[in-house]
Design an enzyme around this catalytic site. Structure first.
Site, mmCIF file in Angstrom:
data_model
loop_
_atom_site.group_PDB
_atom_site.id
_atom_site.type_symbol
_atom_site.label_atom_id
_atom_site.label_comp_id
_atom_site.label_asym_id
_atom_site.label_seq_id
_atom_site.Cartn_x
_atom_site.Cartn_y
_atom_site.Cartn_z
ATOM 1 N N ASP A 5 -22.837 16.558 -5.447
ATOM 2 C CA ASP A 5 -22.445 15.159 -5.294
ATOM 3 C C ASP A 5 -21.992 14.862 -3.865
ATOM 4 O O ASP A 5 -22.020 13.721 -3.419
ATOM 5 C CB ASP A 5 -21.314 14.826 -6.280
ATOM 6 C CG ASP A 5 -21.831 14.805 -7.710
ATOM 7 O OD1 ASP A 5 -22.927 14.241 -7.918
ATOM 8 O OD2 ASP A 5 -21.166 15.379 -8.604
ATOM 9 N N PHE A 10 -30.090 14.318 -16.868
ATOM 10 C CA PHE A 10 -29.344 15.365 -17.572
ATOM 11 C C PHE A 10 -27.863 15.109 -17.350
ATOM 12 O O PHE A 10 -27.476 14.507 -16.350
ATOM 13 C CB PHE A 10 -29.704 16.765 -17.036
ATOM 14 C CG PHE A 10 -30.813 17.419 -17.805
ATOM 15 C CD1 PHE A 10 -32.114 16.964 -17.699
ATOM 16 C CD2 PHE A 10 -30.554 18.502 -18.650
ATOM 17 C CE1 PHE A 10 -33.137 17.553 -18.410
ATOM 18 C CE2 PHE A 10 -31.567 19.103 -19.373
ATOM 19 C CZ PHE A 10 -32.867 18.631 -19.247
ATOM 20 N N ASP A 24 -27.288 9.294 -4.961
ATOM 21 C CA ASP A 24 -27.561 9.658 -6.355
ATOM 22 C C ASP A 24 -29.072 9.527 -6.557
ATOM 23 O O ASP A 24 -29.613 8.409 -6.606
ATOM 24 C CB ASP A 24 -26.789 8.748 -7.315
ATOM 25 C CG ASP A 24 -26.860 9.281 -8.726
ATOM 26 O OD1 ASP A 24 -27.979 9.622 -9.177
ATOM 27 O OD2 ASP A 24 -25.808 9.395 -9.378
ATOM 28 N N ILE A 25 -29.738 10.674 -6.647
ATOM 29 C CA ILE A 25 -31.209 10.677 -6.645
ATOM 30 C C ILE A 25 -31.776 9.911 -7.841
ATOM 31 O O ILE A 25 -32.618 9.017 -7.694
ATOM 32 C CB ILE A 25 -31.734 12.128 -6.653
ATOM 33 C CG1 ILE A 25 -31.242 12.855 -5.396
ATOM 34 C CG2 ILE A 25 -33.256 12.163 -6.745
ATOM 35 C CD1 ILE A 25 -31.471 14.359 -5.394
ATOM 36 N N VAL A 26 -31.300 10.269 -9.039
ATOM 37 C CA VAL A 26 -31.901 9.677 -10.243
ATOM 38 C C VAL A 26 -31.582 8.174 -10.315
ATOM 39 O O VAL A 26 -32.436 7.370 -10.735
ATOM 40 C CB VAL A 26 -31.483 10.450 -11.520
ATOM 41 C CG1 VAL A 26 -30.057 10.186 -11.926
ATOM 42 C CG2 VAL A 26 -32.419 10.155 -12.669
ATOM 43 N N LYS A 40 -20.978 29.630 13.455
ATOM 44 C CA LYS A 40 -20.182 30.169 12.349
ATOM 45 C C LYS A 40 -18.704 29.841 12.571
ATOM 46 O O LYS A 40 -18.170 30.113 13.657
ATOM 47 C CB LYS A 40 -20.396 31.682 12.279
ATOM 48 C CG LYS A 40 -19.737 32.321 11.098
ATOM 49 C CD LYS A 40 -19.988 33.823 11.087
ATOM 50 C CE LYS A 40 -19.121 34.464 10.017
ATOM 51 N NZ LYS A 40 -19.026 35.900 10.184
ATOM 52 N N LYS A 77 -23.272 7.935 -18.158
ATOM 53 C CA LYS A 77 -24.276 8.174 -17.099
ATOM 54 C C LYS A 77 -25.598 7.477 -17.442
ATOM 55 O O LYS A 77 -26.283 6.968 -16.559
ATOM 56 C CB LYS A 77 -24.494 9.685 -16.916
ATOM 57 C CG LYS A 77 -23.324 10.348 -16.188
ATOM 58 C CD LYS A 77 -23.450 11.867 -16.122
ATOM 59 C CE LYS A 77 -22.188 12.450 -15.484
ATOM 60 N NZ LYS A 77 -22.105 13.903 -15.552
ATOM 61 N N LYS A 91 -26.492 4.866 -14.602
ATOM 62 C CA LYS A 91 -27.625 5.242 -13.736
ATOM 63 C C LYS A 91 -28.921 4.542 -14.156
ATOM 64 O O LYS A 91 -29.969 4.767 -13.564
ATOM 65 C CB LYS A 91 -27.803 6.767 -13.740
ATOM 66 C CG LYS A 91 -26.575 7.509 -13.172
ATOM 67 C CD LYS A 91 -26.820 9.002 -13.019
ATOM 68 C CE LYS A 91 -25.544 9.725 -12.618
ATOM 69 N NZ LYS A 91 -25.766 10.761 -11.613
ATOM 70 N N ASN A 131 -23.998 25.595 -6.572
ATOM 71 C CA ASN A 131 -23.536 25.776 -7.959
ATOM 72 C C ASN A 131 -24.392 26.843 -8.627
ATOM 73 O O ASN A 131 -25.270 27.428 -8.003
ATOM 74 C CB ASN A 131 -23.593 24.440 -8.708
ATOM 75 C CG ASN A 131 -24.997 23.866 -8.698
ATOM 76 O OD1 ASN A 131 -25.913 24.446 -9.266
ATOM 77 N ND2 ASN A 131 -25.189 22.741 -8.016
HETATM 78 O O1 PMT Z 1 -30.787 25.551 -13.908
HETATM 79 P P1 PMT Z 1 -30.207 26.248 -15.140
HETATM 80 O O2 PMT Z 1 -29.414 27.478 -14.792
HETATM 81 O O3 PMT Z 1 -31.263 26.473 -16.174
HETATM 82 O O4 PMT Z 1 -29.151 25.250 -15.785
HETATM 83 C C1 PMT Z 1 -29.570 24.039 -16.343
HETATM 84 C C2 PMT Z 1 -28.597 22.903 -16.044
HETATM 85 C C3 PMT Z 1 -27.268 23.170 -16.744
HETATM 86 C C4 PMT Z 1 -28.371 22.774 -14.527
HETATM 87 C C5 PMT Z 1 -29.271 21.590 -16.583
HETATM 88 O O5 PMT Z 1 -29.448 21.703 -17.959
HETATM 89 C C6 PMT Z 1 -28.434 20.359 -16.259
HETATM 90 O O6 PMT Z 1 -27.530 19.979 -16.975
HETATM 91 N N1 PMT Z 1 -28.750 19.666 -15.121
HETATM 92 C C7 PMT Z 1 -27.989 18.561 -14.587
HETATM 93 C C8 PMT Z 1 -26.762 19.061 -13.894
HETATM 94 C C9 PMT Z 1 -25.941 17.967 -13.274
HETATM 95 O O7 PMT Z 1 -25.846 17.935 -12.074
HETATM 96 O O8 PMT Z 1 -25.459 17.092 -14.085
HETATM 97 P P2 PMT Z 1 -24.533 15.824 -13.645
HETATM 98 O O9 PMT Z 1 -23.914 15.399 -14.914
HETATM 99 O O10 PMT Z 1 -23.645 16.212 -12.516
HETATM 100 O O11 PMT Z 1 -25.575 14.751 -13.113
HETATM 101 C C10 PMT Z 1 -26.107 13.720 -13.939
HETATM 102 C C11 PMT Z 1 -27.535 13.429 -13.578
HETATM 103 O O12 PMT Z 1 -27.601 12.850 -12.268
HETATM 104 C C12 PMT Z 1 -28.449 14.644 -13.552
HETATM 105 O O13 PMT Z 1 -29.689 14.239 -14.044
HETATM 106 C C13 PMT Z 1 -28.553 14.982 -12.059
HETATM 107 O O14 PMT Z 1 -29.792 15.615 -11.743
HETATM 108 C C14 PMT Z 1 -28.472 13.597 -11.442
HETATM 109 N N2 PMT Z 1 -27.911 13.562 -10.082
HETATM 110 C C15 PMT Z 1 -26.621 13.931 -9.855
HETATM 111 C C16 PMT Z 1 -26.091 13.811 -8.587
HETATM 112 C C17 PMT Z 1 -26.915 13.333 -7.549
HETATM 113 N N3 PMT Z 1 -26.458 13.214 -6.301
HETATM 114 N N4 PMT Z 1 -28.176 12.973 -7.795
HETATM 115 C C18 PMT Z 1 -28.687 13.085 -9.052
HETATM 116 O O15 PMT Z 1 -29.858 12.759 -9.274
#
Ligand code: PMT
Length: 401
Positions: free
Chosen positions: A279, A323, A306-308, A289, A337, A341, A210
């Site tokens: 995800d 975030f 899901d790490i967090v 390849k 979330k 979470k 991404n």
């Molecule tokens: O890196 P930049 O270019 O500065 O951009 C910043 C940002 C937009 C990436 C940042 O501000 C941001 O929003 N980060 C979270 C992006 C995200 O993946 O959001 P989500 O809504 O998909 O995930 C929710 C939360 O779960 C996040 O804290 C994410 O880190 C966490 N997560 C998601 C999926 C996963 N498998 N494990 C996780 O821990």
């Protein structure tokens, strides 16, 4: 008010080629409000002139221990007592060795012995000299005595070598000086921060990822360091430099990030999940390849951990901030979330708006707890991060007191 306002900085300049950058360093420190007094070694004068530094600092430049006129103006002991910070930039291998030995054979080394202020050294030398056992032993000694070592940076050197040994850039030295004086309200805290994108391999040359640049997560790491925290930054692949002083753990995939997060999270006080984690990952990564055979192709994807959420289910869990990157119904999805979470806080950004969010220098956040919400309006990510870190600390203290 600027953090460097009225701060008294002695800038010690020793004789290395990087000394040519010090007039700009003086100018920038002054611009931030600092009162700068320059002390030069004799060899530094071969690279930049006392007159230039005097004009820029607005103060007489001191270069001799035995100068009766200079001693009348501000004696070396007085200068040593005056300083809030002694910054030696560039710090050559030679001055590092002399300070480590406790020598007092010129004005700068004498001042270092006589001051109770912190001494920060910005090493600048050939990469072989930096790696020399003697230099490394001197740096270790200086570190153990509580001196700060700012750098060196890596890159092409004046002698043509490439490697560690470049003096940090003026911007970085000004930023570290400002960090030095910042309020250390996170001392004794350990923050673990995930940042950047993850890459999910498809075959040896392709991946799913991404647009995360890492800027937001790195800015949070910088703000937490500045506030005195120990910081571990678990980062996906990005092209920006990690803030000086953090422990950088570089990863590629979500699974690698998961493994490192679960390793460090149980030992930290605060876990910030800023990474844009994929995800899904490809169920079977091709060994070779993939060749174009059909007009269409399908990839089977499977869910990543899901790490967090996994950090939040640890038995000894830190304070956790997630975030939410949303393009619609921001509050609704972010709150979902937060609850699902099991987080303490969630910082939501509307990534549909141009000029903020992914891969931009600016952002705007709304921080949600279970009971309230706080807006952090559009600003540079460094500024946003400082506000966010302060807010997180308020919630952290409220939970732990
Ligand atoms: O890196 P930049 O270019 O500065 O951009 C910043 C940002 C937009 C990436 C940042 O501000 C941001 O929003 N980060 C979270 C992006 C995200 O993946 O959001 P989500 O809504 O998909 O995930 C929710 C939360 O779960 C996040 O804290 C994410 O880190 C966490 N997560 C998601 C999926 C996963 N498998 N494990 C996780 O821990």
């Amino acid at each position: 008010m600027q953090i460097l306002q009225d701060k008294k900085i002695v800038l010690g300049i020793s004789g290395g080629i990087a000394a040519y950058k010090t007039p700009e360093l003086v100018r920038r420190l002054k611009e931030q409000g600092a009162d700068v007094r320059v002390v030069m070694t004799q060899s530094a004068k071969a690279f930049t002139t006392p007159l230039t530094l005097q004009a820029l600092s607005g103060n007489a430049v001191a270069d001799s221990l035995l100068d009766t006129q200079a001693e009348l103006a501000m004696g070396h002991i007085e200068l040593a007592k005056w300083a809030d910070l002694v910054l030696i930039a560039p710090a050559t291998a030679e001055i590092i060795a002399r300070i480590a030995c406790g020598m007092a054979n010129d004005l700068l080394t004498t001042l270092c012995l006589a001051t109770s202020a912190t001494i920060a050294l910005a090493p600048a030398m050939n990469q072989q000299m930096w790696h020399a056992q003697a230099t490394q032993a001197n740096i270790k000694t200086l570190n153990e005595r509580g001196n700060q070592i700012w750098g060196p940076g890596s890159g092409e050197q004046a002698c043509g070598d490439i490697g560690l040994g470049r003096m940090l850039e003026v911007d970085e030295l000004v930023s570290l000086s400002s960090d030095f004086f910042a309020d250390k309200y996170l001392e004794d805290q350990h923050w673990v921060i995930t940042a950047g994108p993850t890459r999910e391999a498809i075959d040896p040359v392709r991946y799913i990822s991404n647009h995360s640049s890492g800027k937001m997560g790195y800015a949070i790491a910088h703000a937490a360091l500045r506030a005195g925290a120990k910081v571990t930054l678990i980062s996906g692949p990005v092209t920006i430099n990690a803030p000086i002083g953090c422990q950088l753990i570089s990863v590629n995939s979500a699974e690698e990030m998961h493994q490192q997060a679960l390793k460090f999270a149980p030992k930290c006080t605060t876990f910030i999940a800023c990474a844009a984690v994929a995800d899904y990952r490809v169920a079977k990564i091709a060994d070779h390849k993939i060749k174009k055979t059909n007009d269409a192709m399908q990839l089977e994807l499977i869910r990543n951990h899901d790490i967090v959420a996994d950090v939040a289910s640890l038995s000894t869990k830190p304070f956790i901030v997630g975030f939410a990157a949303e393009t619609q119904n921001v509050e609704h999805y972010a709150r979902g979330k937060l609850m699902r979470k099991n987080l303490d806080l969630i910082a939501a950004n509307d990534v549909a708006k141009s000029g903020q969010g992914f891969n931009s220098d600016d952002n705007a956040l709304t921080l949600f707890s279970a009971i309230d919400k706080t807006e952090i309006p559009l600003a540079n990510k460094q500024i946003i991060a400082q506000q966010l870190v302060a807010l997180i600390n308020q919630h952290y203290l409220a939970k732990h007191n």
